[in-house]
Design a protein around this motif. Structure first.
Motif, PDB file in Angstrom:
ATOM      1  N   UNK A   1       3.934 -21.633  13.780  1.00  0.00           N
ATOM      2  CA  UNK A   1       5.258 -21.391  13.221  1.00  0.00           C
ATOM      3  C   UNK A   1       6.108 -22.655  13.251  1.00  0.00           C
ATOM      4  N   UNK A   2       6.068 -23.378  14.359  1.00  0.00           N
ATOM      5  CA  UNK A   2       6.828 -24.622  14.488  1.00  0.00           C
ATOM      6  C   UNK A   2       6.362 -25.655  13.470  1.00  0.00           C
ATOM      7  N   UNK A   3       5.057 -25.777  13.331  1.00  0.00           N
ATOM      8  CA  UNK A   3       4.487 -26.742  12.385  1.00  0.00           C
ATOM      9  C   UNK A   3       4.910 -26.426  10.958  1.00  0.00           C
ATOM     10  N   UNK A   4       4.819 -25.146  10.590  1.00  0.00           N
ATOM     11  CA  UNK A   4       5.130 -24.737   9.220  1.00  0.00           C
ATOM     12  C   UNK A   4       6.614 -24.936   8.915  1.00  0.00           C
ATOM     13  N   UNK A   5       7.474 -24.497   9.836  1.00  0.00           N
ATOM     14  CA  UNK A   5       8.914 -24.611   9.599  1.00  0.00           C
ATOM     15  C   UNK A   5       9.337 -26.075   9.543  1.00  0.00           C
ATOM     16  N   UNK A   6       8.704 -26.916  10.360  1.00  0.00           N
ATOM     17  CA  UNK A   6       8.994 -28.353  10.298  1.00  0.00           C
ATOM     18  C   UNK A   6       8.593 -28.932   8.955  1.00  0.00           C
ATOM     19  N   UNK A   7       7.453 -28.467   8.441  1.00  0.00           N
ATOM     20  CA  UNK A   7       6.954 -29.003   7.174  1.00  0.00           C
ATOM     21  C   UNK A   7       7.812 -28.569   5.995  1.00  0.00           C
ATOM     22  N   UNK A   8       8.134 -27.283   5.936  1.00  0.00           N
ATOM     23  CA  UNK A   8       8.927 -26.871   4.777  1.00  0.00           C
ATOM     24  C   UNK A   8      10.387 -27.276   4.926  1.00  0.00           C
ATOM     25  N   UNK A   9      10.808 -27.654   6.150  1.00  0.00           N
ATOM     26  CA  UNK A   9      12.162 -28.169   6.325  1.00  0.00           C
ATOM     27  C   UNK A   9      12.422 -29.443   5.540  1.00  0.00           C
ATOM     28  N   UNK A  10      11.352 -30.212   5.271  1.00  0.00           N
ATOM     29  CA  UNK A  10      11.508 -31.459   4.509  1.00  0.00           C
ATOM     30  C   UNK A  10      11.954 -31.162   3.077  1.00  0.00           C
ATOM     31  N   UNK A  11      11.670 -29.961   2.589  1.00  0.00           N
ATOM     32  CA  UNK A  11      12.137 -29.599   1.249  1.00  0.00           C
ATOM     33  C   UNK A  11      13.641 -29.717   1.155  1.00  0.00           C
ATOM     34  N   UNK A  12      14.331 -29.336   2.232  1.00  0.00           N
ATOM     35  CA  UNK A  12      15.786 -29.447   2.226  1.00  0.00           C
ATOM     36  C   UNK A  12      16.267 -30.836   2.621  1.00  0.00           C
TER      37      UNK A  12
ATOM     38  N   UNK B   1       6.134 -32.918  15.386  1.00  0.00           N
ATOM     39  CA  UNK B   1       5.822 -34.223  14.796  1.00  0.00           C
ATOM     40  C   UNK B   1       4.755 -34.080  13.713  1.00  0.00           C
ATOM     41  N   UNK B   2       3.695 -33.330  14.015  1.00  0.00           N
ATOM     42  CA  UNK B   2       2.619 -33.148  13.040  1.00  0.00           C
ATOM     43  C   UNK B   2       3.126 -32.376  11.825  1.00  0.00           C
ATOM     44  N   UNK B   3       3.931 -31.330  12.059  1.00  0.00           N
ATOM     45  CA  UNK B   3       4.488 -30.582  10.942  1.00  0.00           C
ATOM     46  C   UNK B   3       5.399 -31.430  10.073  1.00  0.00           C
ATOM     47  N   UNK B   4       6.199 -32.267  10.693  1.00  0.00           N
ATOM     48  CA  UNK B   4       7.075 -33.170   9.931  1.00  0.00           C
ATOM     49  C   UNK B   4       6.251 -34.144   9.102  1.00  0.00           C
TER      50      UNK B   4
END
Length: 727
Positions: free
Chosen positions: A152-163, A552-555
């Protein structure tokens, strides 16, 4: 989905905290949060419907100790929590959620919180994976709540870059396509998107926020006991999935999600066949009549926005619909009658000196008024909390609480949970030298390299931003813990005006302002997000070290995936076209803010006066919302939500209102069922319809076009068409 936030605070330990958070969600402006990217925009905010629904998932554990229920399950080490399968699933879901959010962002600018969806889907995929491996006798490590938290942390970090990447705001606002719609389109203030430099920009600015507040994680989570309701609710959802008594409910939720995912995907596929041209298909269905359709009032059969409406609180959906009625139903038709008086009759409606100018600048006025109020409120709340903590330091009371209960009034059960969580939370330390050294090293790299990507942005601009950012990041993270709001976009707008005025028009002030906005938003927003994730980890006994590595990995995933997804949309569709499928409305707003910050704009008659009025109204409504009793405040519309349809149109508000109406009826008939399965239905609708954008883009790139154009004509136009064709 996302304002003057109400205060949702209190102890986050024990089973009662989520109940408190869920009640706090109903209090008012707290209803509009952007878990990852909030600020003063609904573009930046989602909704606390997720908090309430997630809380319902944890109610089974509330009466007794959460951690005693898991006492027989050993906690894996931080290395065991970081599994290859978790990051494979995380990468897959990162693509899915980036596509969904990019589609929503580029369409309306609304950015709903999808952390509940991420928890559901990660549980579903990895549970399916482990069962399949288990049937073959190859399963070596069971699926734990800590691993679920990592995904969950990885995914939310990754899609956070969309914003934070600004693909629907500042980044695309630098392009010539958006610049050509404004008064200022000097070549030195233009930088068109390209996959290479966008990825480089993301990698340079997206990691600083992860290091800014790491040394303060224990202070924020344990010492100050900040609630972070969104992170706490997600933790209770995950705990509910993995608790022995919660497994049957989790299976039903997953089945519900899968069913609605399939239906919405197939519906989107079916609609595609009728879209062989502009304004074709069900998305242009004049549901409320042709005249209403001309004023952007119609139901466009979008499962995505029906799902978003089910997640967003009722007051958000009502505010959006009210904004659509006020603007496209009343104000714009009235102002259009002043053509020839207030603005030249020869001007098209798309001109900033014509009707379009009123649409743009009244929207910006509300955004700025709302954002200013929220910045001032969060600063006041932060100072007040610190003063309260200082005065009560000897009494050992909390700086904030839901009911004023002293810290020593906790129950024995909650005390057991607190001790267990504190033990695990402080076990795997992240050295301060790593955090501080990482911030300094990354700041030095960015100061040296970012001007190579955006030459107009000088090294001293970046240096000043990085000196100021940690203090702003702390204020934002502290305010987010109190109110569940991250005001990243509000700080970004502050950067737009500050750095734009500093650079000036003669030194590419527009590009400098937009780039500085990105630098500020990335640090301030990511820092608050990290604390939300630490709260989730604290309540699920996930190691802070593994949480940080997962972030970090998700970002890093997001820095690759988000630009690629945007590039796919950019190459496949007419992104930024005012009347197109993906108008990217906030790109235009952000660029005009930058222009205003540099040298102002010439506006049509009475536009400036109306802008002042709307600015003051947004500020005043927020203030009234906080001053009146909570039972009254929850019925007062949210200015930011009201403003969104001013520019975009009202069509999506009808979809969202339908979604919340469905949920309302469902709750009246069976509230417990709606609380448990509403998020699953909403997630399925959003994910299925949103994911169709990926094959649709691939078909577009391959030059495969739909076979049918379904359009709707008035009787008189149809008669003329028949006459022309000789029928």
């Amino acid at each position: 989905m996302a304002p003057a936030a109400g205060t949702a605070t209190g102890s986050a330990s024990g089973g009662s905290a989520v109940h408190d958070d869920a009640e706090a969600v109903e209090l008012g402006h707290n209803n509009l949060i952007r878990r990852r990217h909030p600020g003063a925009d609904v573009e930046d905010e989602a909704d606390d419907r997720n908090v309430g629904a997630s809380a319902a998932a944890g109610k089974e554990l509330a009466p007794s100790s959460v951690e005693q229920a898991f006492a027989d399950q050993p906690v894996p080490s931080w290395r065991e929590q970081l599994t290859v399968r978790a990051f494979v699933v995380g990468a897959l879901l990162s693509v899915v959620f980036n596509v969904i959010l990019m589609k929503i962002d580029l369409t309306t600018g609304i950015n709903p919180s999808l952390n509940v969806c991420a928890s559901l889907l990660s549980y579903f995929l990895l549970r399916t994976w482990t069962r399949a491996i288990g049937c073959m006798g190859l399963l070596r490590q069971p699926f734990t709540r800590q691993e679920n938290t990592m995904i969950q942390t990885c995914v939310v970090s990754a899609y956070g870059i969309t914003f934070t990447g600004g693909f629907s705001s500042y980044l695309f606002g630098m392009s010539a396509k958006i610049a050509n719609k404004t008064e200022v389109n000097d070549p030195q203030d233009i930088k068109d998107p390209h996959l290479g430099w966008m990825m480089g920009f993301m990698f340079l600015v997206s990691f600083l926020g992860l290091f800014a507040l790491v040394p303060l994680r224990k202070v924020m989570i344990v010492d100050y006991k900040l609630t972070y309701p969104s992170g706490a609710a997600t933790a209770y959802l995950i705990n509910g999935f993995h608790a022995p008594e919660g497994s049957e409910r989790a299976k039903k939720q997953v089945r519900t999600l899968g069913k609605y995912f399939s239906l919405s995907f197939l519906w989107a596929f079916f609609q595609w066949f009728y879209t062989a041209g502009n304004h074709c298909g069900f998305g242009s269905f004049p549901t409320l009549g042709l005249e209403a359709y001309k004023n952007r009032f119609f139901f466009d059969f979008s499962p995505t926005y029906i799902g978003v409406g089910m997640i967003c609180p009722y007051i958000v959906n009502v505010s959006l619909l009210l904004g659509g009625i006020m603007s496209w139903g009343i104000m714009w038709p009235l102002i259009s009658t002043k053509k020839g008086s207030w603005y030249p009759e020869t001007l098209p409606d798309s001109s900033l000196h014509g009707l379009h100018g009123y649409r743009v600048f009244l929207t910006i006025s509300v955004i700025l008024g709302d954002g200013l109020y929220n910045i001032l409120k969060v600063l006041y709340s932060t100072i007040e909390a610190f003063v309260s903590r200082y005065r009560n330091r000897k009494a050992n009371t909390l700086p904030v609480s839901n009911d004023g209960t002293p810290a020593d009034a906790t129950t024995e059960t909650e005390s057991f949970d607190d001790k267990r969580r504190l033990e695990l939370f402080t076990k795997d330390q992240i050295p301060k030298t790593v955090a501080l050294g990482g911030y300094v090293v990354l700041a030095a790299i960015t100061i040296g390299c970012l001007p190579l990507i955006i030459p107009q942005l000088k090294w001293y601009h970046i240096l000043v931003a990085y000196i100021v950012s940690p203090a702003l990041a702390f204020c934002n993270a502290y305010g987010c813990g109190l109110t569940n709001w991250s005001f990243a976009s509000a700080y970004g707008k502050l950067a737009i005006f500050s750095f734009g005025a500093w650079a000036g028009a003669s030194h590419s002030g527009v590009i400098v302002a937009l780039a500085a906005c990105g630098v500020m938003m990335s640090i301030v927003g990511t820092a608050a997000d990290l604390m939300q994730d630490f709260k989730t980890g604290y309540l699920t006994l996930a190691s802070p070290r593994s949480m940080f590595i997962s972030q970090v990995i998700g970002t890093a995933m997001g820095c690759v995936i988000a630009p690629c997804v945007f590039w796919l949309f950019y190459k496949s569709f007419d992104v930024g076209a005012t009347n197109g499928a993906y108008p990217a409305p906030y790109t235009f707003m952000y660029r005009n803010m930058a222009i205003m910050g540099v040298d102002g704009l010439s506006l049509p008659k009475h536009c400036l006066t109306l802008s002042y009025i709307f600015f003051a109204a947004a500020f005043a409504v927020n203030m009234v919302k906080d001053l009146v009793p909570k039972k009254v405040a929850k019925f007062i519309p949210i200015p930011m939500a009201v403003a969104i349809p001013f520019y975009v149109g009202a069509y999506f508000t009808i979809d969202m209102f339908l979604g919340c109406t469905i949920l309302f009826i469902w709750e009246m008939r069976n509230k417990a069922e709606a609380d448990s399965f509403g998020p699953a239905v909403a997630s399925g609708c959003m994910c299925g319809d949103g994911l169709w954008a990926l094959p649709e883009a691939i078909l577009s790139l391959a030059n495969v076009k739909p076979p049918i154009c379904m359009k709707f004509l008035s009787r008189s136009v149809n008669a003329r068409v028949d006459s022309f064709l000789g029928n």
